[in-house]
Design a protein around this motif. Structure first.
Motif, PDB file in Angstrom:
ATOM      1  N   GLY A 245       0.791  -1.223   0.000  1.00 51.52           N
ATOM      2  CA  GLY A 245       0.000   0.000   0.000  1.00 51.52           C
ATOM      3  C   GLY A 245       0.817   1.264   0.000  1.00 51.52           C
ATOM      4  N   LEU A 246       1.941   1.268   0.714  1.00 54.88           N
ATOM      5  CA  LEU A 246       2.715   2.502   0.808  1.00 54.88           C
ATOM      6  C   LEU A 246       3.329   2.883  -0.534  1.00 54.88           C
ATOM      7  CD1 LEU A 246       6.140   2.110   1.089  1.00 54.88           C
ATOM      8  CD2 LEU A 246       5.340   0.799   3.039  1.00 54.88           C
ATOM      9  N   LEU A 247       3.611   1.874  -1.391  1.00 51.22           N
ATOM     10  CA  LEU A 247       4.153   2.187  -2.712  1.00 51.22           C
ATOM     11  C   LEU A 247       3.114   2.870  -3.597  1.00 51.22           C
ATOM     12  CD1 LEU A 247       6.315  -0.961  -3.511  1.00 51.22           C
ATOM     13  CD2 LEU A 247       7.001   1.218  -2.490  1.00 51.22           C
ATOM     14  N   PHE A 248       1.828   2.549  -3.415  1.00 47.35           N
ATOM     15  CA  PHE A 248       0.779   3.249  -4.145  1.00 47.35           C
ATOM     16  C   PHE A 248       0.713   4.718  -3.736  1.00 47.35           C
ATOM     17  CE2 PHE A 248      -1.614  -1.023  -4.361  1.00 47.35           C
ATOM     18  CZ  PHE A 248      -1.013  -1.330  -5.567  1.00 47.35           C
ATOM     19  N   CYS A 249       1.094   4.996  -2.493  1.00 50.32           N
ATOM     20  CA  CYS A 249       0.996   6.367  -1.974  1.00 50.32           C
ATOM     21  C   CYS A 249       2.151   7.253  -2.422  1.00 50.32           C
ATOM     22  CB  CYS A 249       0.937   6.343  -0.452  1.00 50.32           C
ATOM     23  SG  CYS A 249      -0.531   5.554   0.237  1.00 50.32           S
ATOM     24  N   GLY A 250       3.292   6.652  -2.796  1.00 50.92           N
ATOM     25  CA  GLY A 250       4.444   7.453  -3.207  1.00 50.92           C
ATOM     26  C   GLY A 250       4.139   8.420  -4.340  1.00 50.92           C
ATOM     27  N   PRO A 251       3.534   7.968  -5.451  1.00 52.95           N
ATOM     28  CA  PRO A 251       3.183   8.908  -6.523  1.00 52.95           C
ATOM     29  C   PRO A 251       2.222   9.995  -6.066  1.00 52.95           C
ATOM     30  CG  PRO A 251       3.134   6.652  -7.322  1.00 52.95           C
ATOM     31  CD  PRO A 251       3.296   6.573  -5.836  1.00 52.95           C
ATOM     32  N   ALA A 252       1.256   9.653  -5.201  1.00 54.74           N
ATOM     33  CA  ALA A 252       0.307  10.650  -4.702  1.00 54.74           C
ATOM     34  C   ALA A 252       1.013  11.671  -3.830  1.00 54.74           C
ATOM     35  CB  ALA A 252      -0.813   9.965  -3.924  1.00 54.74           C
ATOM     36  N   LEU A 253       1.991  11.238  -3.033  1.00 52.10           N
ATOM     37  CA  LEU A 253       2.757  12.172  -2.205  1.00 52.10           C
ATOM     38  C   LEU A 253       3.503  13.169  -3.083  1.00 52.10           C
ATOM     39  CD1 LEU A 253       3.907  13.060   0.543  1.00 52.10           C
ATOM     40  CD2 LEU A 253       5.683  11.299   0.271  1.00 52.10           C
ATOM     41  N   GLY A 254       4.142  12.681  -4.142  1.00 53.51           N
ATOM     42  CA  GLY A 254       4.838  13.585  -5.049  1.00 53.51           C
ATOM     43  C   GLY A 254       3.901  14.566  -5.720  1.00 53.51           C
ATOM     44  N   ALA A 255       2.728  14.089  -6.152  1.00 59.88           N
ATOM     45  CA  ALA A 255       1.752  14.974  -6.799  1.00 59.88           C
ATOM     46  C   ALA A 255       1.253  16.033  -5.828  1.00 59.88           C
ATOM     47  CB  ALA A 255       0.580  14.145  -7.335  1.00 59.88           C
ATOM     48  N   ALA A 256       0.998  15.650  -4.574  1.00 51.17           N
ATOM     49  CA  ALA A 256       0.518  16.611  -3.585  1.00 51.17           C
ATOM     50  C   ALA A 256       1.582  17.660  -3.290  1.00 51.17           C
ATOM     51  CB  ALA A 256       0.119  15.884  -2.308  1.00 51.17           C
ATOM     52  N   ARG A 257       2.827  17.249  -3.202  1.00 54.68           N
ATOM     53  CA  ARG A 257       3.911  18.218  -2.984  1.00 54.68           C
ATOM     54  C   ARG A 257       3.999  19.202  -4.143  1.00 54.68           C
ATOM     55  NH1 ARG A 257       8.519  13.924  -0.870  1.00 54.68           N
ATOM     56  NH2 ARG A 257       8.005  14.011   1.368  1.00 54.68           N
ATOM     57  N   HIS A 258       3.833  18.693  -5.363  1.00 56.36           N
ATOM     58  CA  HIS A 258       3.882  19.580  -6.528  1.00 56.36           C
ATOM     59  C   HIS A 258       2.704  20.550  -6.515  1.00 56.36           C
ATOM     60  CE1 HIS A 258       4.806  20.988 -10.506  1.00 56.36           C
ATOM     61  NE2 HIS A 258       3.621  20.611 -10.975  1.00 56.36           N
ATOM     62  N   ALA A 259       1.515  20.062  -6.174  1.00 55.73           N
ATOM     63  CA  ALA A 259       0.344  20.947  -6.096  1.00 55.73           C
ATOM     64  C   ALA A 259       0.568  22.042  -5.061  1.00 55.73           C
ATOM     65  CB  ALA A 259      -0.903  20.135  -5.745  1.00 55.73           C
ATOM     66  N   LEU A 260       1.140  21.693  -3.917  1.00 58.97           N
ATOM     67  CA  LEU A 260       1.405  22.677  -2.867  1.00 58.97           C
ATOM     68  C   LEU A 260       2.395  23.738  -3.333  1.00 58.97           C
ATOM     69  CD1 LEU A 260       0.957  23.458   0.137  1.00 58.97           C
ATOM     70  CD2 LEU A 260       2.950  22.042   0.684  1.00 58.97           C
ATOM     71  N   GLU A 261       3.432  23.304  -4.034  1.00 55.92           N
ATOM     72  CA  GLU A 261       4.434  24.262  -4.514  1.00 55.92           C
ATOM     73  C   GLU A 261       3.847  25.195  -5.563  1.00 55.92           C
ATOM     74  OE1 GLU A 261       9.055  24.331  -6.129  1.00 55.92           O
ATOM     75  OE2 GLU A 261       8.054  22.437  -5.693  1.00 55.92           O
ATOM     76  N   GLU A 262       3.106  24.654  -6.528  1.00 61.79           N
ATOM     77  CA  GLU A 262       2.516  25.493  -7.565  1.00 61.79           C
ATOM     78  C   GLU A 262       1.473  26.448  -6.980  1.00 61.79           C
ATOM     79  OE1 GLU A 262       3.145  25.597 -11.038  1.00 61.79           O
ATOM     80  OE2 GLU A 262       4.957  24.615 -10.257  1.00 61.79           O
ATOM     81  N   TRP A 263       0.637  25.942  -6.075  1.00 63.50           N
ATOM     82  CA  TRP A 263      -0.377  26.793  -5.460  1.00 63.50           C
ATOM     83  C   TRP A 263       0.272  27.892  -4.635  1.00 63.50           C
ATOM     84  CZ3 TRP A 263      -1.891  28.469  -0.696  1.00 63.50           C
ATOM     85  CH2 TRP A 263      -3.175  29.024  -0.595  1.00 63.50           C
ATOM     86  N   SER A 264       1.353  27.579  -3.928  1.00 67.21           N
ATOM     87  CA  SER A 264       2.022  28.566  -3.079  1.00 67.21           C
ATOM     88  C   SER A 264       2.600  29.706  -3.910  1.00 67.21           C
ATOM     89  CB  SER A 264       3.127  27.894  -2.255  1.00 67.21           C
ATOM     90  OG  SER A 264       2.589  26.920  -1.393  1.00 67.21           O
ATOM     91  N   ARG A 265       3.180  29.397  -5.053  1.00 64.63           N
ATOM     92  CA  ARG A 265       3.710  30.443  -5.934  1.00 64.63           C
ATOM     93  C   ARG A 265       2.588  31.362  -6.413  1.00 64.63           C
ATOM     94  NH1 ARG A 265       8.938  29.295  -7.426  1.00 64.63           N
ATOM     95  NH2 ARG A 265       9.627  27.143  -7.122  1.00 64.63           N
ATOM     96  N   TRP A 266       1.462  30.727  -6.786  1.00 63.84           N
ATOM     97  CA  TRP A 266       0.313  31.514  -7.224  1.00 63.84           C
ATOM     98  C   TRP A 266      -0.241  32.370  -6.074  1.00 63.84           C
ATOM     99  CZ3 TRP A 266      -4.518  30.877  -5.007  1.00 63.84           C
ATOM    100  CH2 TRP A 266      -5.554  31.621  -5.576  1.00 63.84           C
ATOM    101  N   ALA A 267      -0.384  31.766  -4.894  1.00 68.53           N
ATOM    102  CA  ALA A 267      -0.969  32.487  -3.756  1.00 68.53           C
ATOM    103  C   ALA A 267      -0.075  33.625  -3.296  1.00 68.53           C
ATOM    104  CB  ALA A 267      -1.214  31.517  -2.603  1.00 68.53           C
ATOM    105  N   ALA A 268       1.222  33.466  -3.382  1.00 66.03           N
ATOM    106  CA  ALA A 268       2.134  34.537  -2.970  1.00 66.03           C
ATOM    107  C   ALA A 268       1.931  35.784  -3.815  1.00 66.03           C
ATOM    108  CB  ALA A 268       3.579  34.053  -3.071  1.00 66.03           C
ATOM    109  N   ARG A 269       1.695  35.585  -5.112  1.00 59.52           N
ATOM    110  CA  ARG A 269       1.424  36.738  -5.982  1.00 59.52           C
ATOM    111  C   ARG A 269       0.031  37.296  -5.728  1.00 59.52           C
ATOM    112  NH1 ARG A 269       3.876  33.153  -9.656  1.00 59.52           N
ATOM    113  NH2 ARG A 269       1.827  32.585 -10.483  1.00 59.52           N
TER     114      ARG A 269
END
Length: 409
Positions: A245-269
């Motif tokens: 199960g934890l291996l299924f979560c690895g791709p989702a963890l990476g996607a969530a981190r990317h969403a957080l980074e992209e959203w943060s750049r947008w929100a800062a502006r």
């Protein structure tokens, strides 16, 4: 890069067990560049598939006797999350190619030779839900049927397909076995039309009366239990629920981190043009989602190290299953919050956040990550241990109690 994406300070991992960081980074960059191609074509870009292989995903759990790494769950989780930040579908295929190499280590030696004699980088697609029909023959079995959700099959060299033998009376419901056959012996049907994780190419495969020799099969029960055997290293004798199960979560963890980074750049502006109340709202959303994504990463790290430990208990298996189901819920909730938090009359949030939301939600719907069943199994393991302890305490108390003589009449 957010702090949650880096490895915890002081954690040591032998270089021989880690996937090469530079090669993993190259695969992640290719995955990010070609993510729209993967979404549109419902398969990975050929360059990305090649770079995932070069990064060592396919050989990660392959026995060293065949040139493999016999790696760790911890290392694979790191690599999958890194690639998942570029494209969750690419990370999913890479992680499963690794996991399926671990499964194939349960084949007899001659079967392993068929898969890995030429290279440990053989890409293997597996479908572990039993389907089709396996009719015994003098030399093995005759396999027929269809199997859905064969992730990464467009680039697979071999398939592992699960079916049940007929009983002695010739009826379905006999032993459940896994069968290995070359990808060229199957037909792939274009059936993959999901909302998220589109690039995994999890198509349906069909085989018609394909002969499978005895050395290309093993019992599903051995894989599920993590049964030791000749040539199987520690990474191979891990129960399916402890590491899967934890291996299924690895791709989702990476996607969530990317969403957080992209959203943060947008929100800062966006926050620069907002009144204080509006900016504070963005601050709260960022903090809540960052908390959940970082907590998910820590839980997964702990689960991966538990899967890599020298010993394990039944409660460890149930705990890891519970953690995987809980983690994917945390990630889905965090990305959903980012997606729905916009600014009135302002610029829209990045499209990457919407794509990551779709991908994480799709992962969260996987049958291996159903929280209700995971909770029940975990509770049963805890209650069972507690019941044994209570029984022992009661028995000990009874043995130590002083004998009271009967009153004379």
């Amino acid at each position: 890069m957010f702090p949650s994406q880096s490895s915890p300070a002081g954690r040591q991992r032998p270089d021989s067990l880690a996937l090469p960081p530079a090669a993993v980074a190259n695969a992640a960059r290719s995955a990010a560049v070609h993510t729209h191609h993967a979404d549109r074509e419902h398969r990975l870009h050929e360059e990305t598939a090649g770079l995932l292989t070069r990064a060592g995903f396919a050989r990660h759990f392959v026995p060293r006797a065949w040139g493999g790494t016999e790696g760790t769950f911890d290392a694979l989780l790191d690599a999958a999350a890194t690639v998942g930040a570029g494209c969750a579908s690419a990370a999913w295929c890479g992680a499963l190619w690794a996991a399926h190499g671990r499964f194939a280590a349960y084949l007899p030696p001659d079967g392993q030779r068929d898969l890995w004699a030429d290279s440990p980088d053989t890409r293997i697609t597996a479908v572990m839900s039993a389907s089709g029909e396996a009719r015994p023959t003098r030399d093995g079995w005759l396999l027929s049927g269809s199997w859905a959700y064969a992730s990464g099959v467009d680039y697979a060299d071999w398939l592992l397909l699960t079916s049940t033998e007929p009983t002695e009376a010739g009826e379905p419901g006999g032993l459940c076995r896994v069968f290995a056959l070359p990808r060229a012996q199957a037909t792939v049907l274009d059936t993959w039309r999901p909302d998220g994780m589109r690039g995994t190419g999890s198509q349906t495969v069909v085989v018609e009366s394909v002969p499978v020799p005895r050395h290309r099969s093993f019992l599903m029960a051995d894989l599920t239990a993590g049964t030791p055997g000749p040539g199987r290293a520690r990474c191979h004798t891990v129960p399916a629920q402890l590491g899967g199960g934890l291996l299924f979560c690895g791709p989702a963890l990476g996607a969530a981190r990317h969403a957080l980074e992209e959203w943060s750049r947008w929100a800062a502006r966006a926050a620069l043009a907002l009144p204080e109340a509006g900016a504070l709202r963005l601050h709260r959303v960022l903090a809540l989602s960052a908390d959940e994504i970082e907590a998910a990463g820590l839980l997964l790290r702990d689960a991966a190290q538990r899967a890599d430990a020298a010993t394990w208990t039944e409660r460890d298996v149930a705990r890891n299953r519970r953690v995987a189901a809980s983690v994917v819920g945390l990630l889905a909730r965090a990305v959903e919050r980012l997606h729905r938090t916009g600014v009135p009359a302002g610029p829209p949030a990045p499209a990457a956040v919407e794509r990551c939301r779709r991908d994480v939600r799709t992962v969260a719907g996987h049958r291996m990550l159903r929280r209700e069943q995971a909770a029940v199994d975990y509770a049963r393991s805890v209650f069972s241990e507690l019941a044994e302890e209570l029984t022992e305490v009661t028995a000990t108390a009874r043995d130590l109690a002083p004998e009271v003589p009967h009153a004379e009449v």
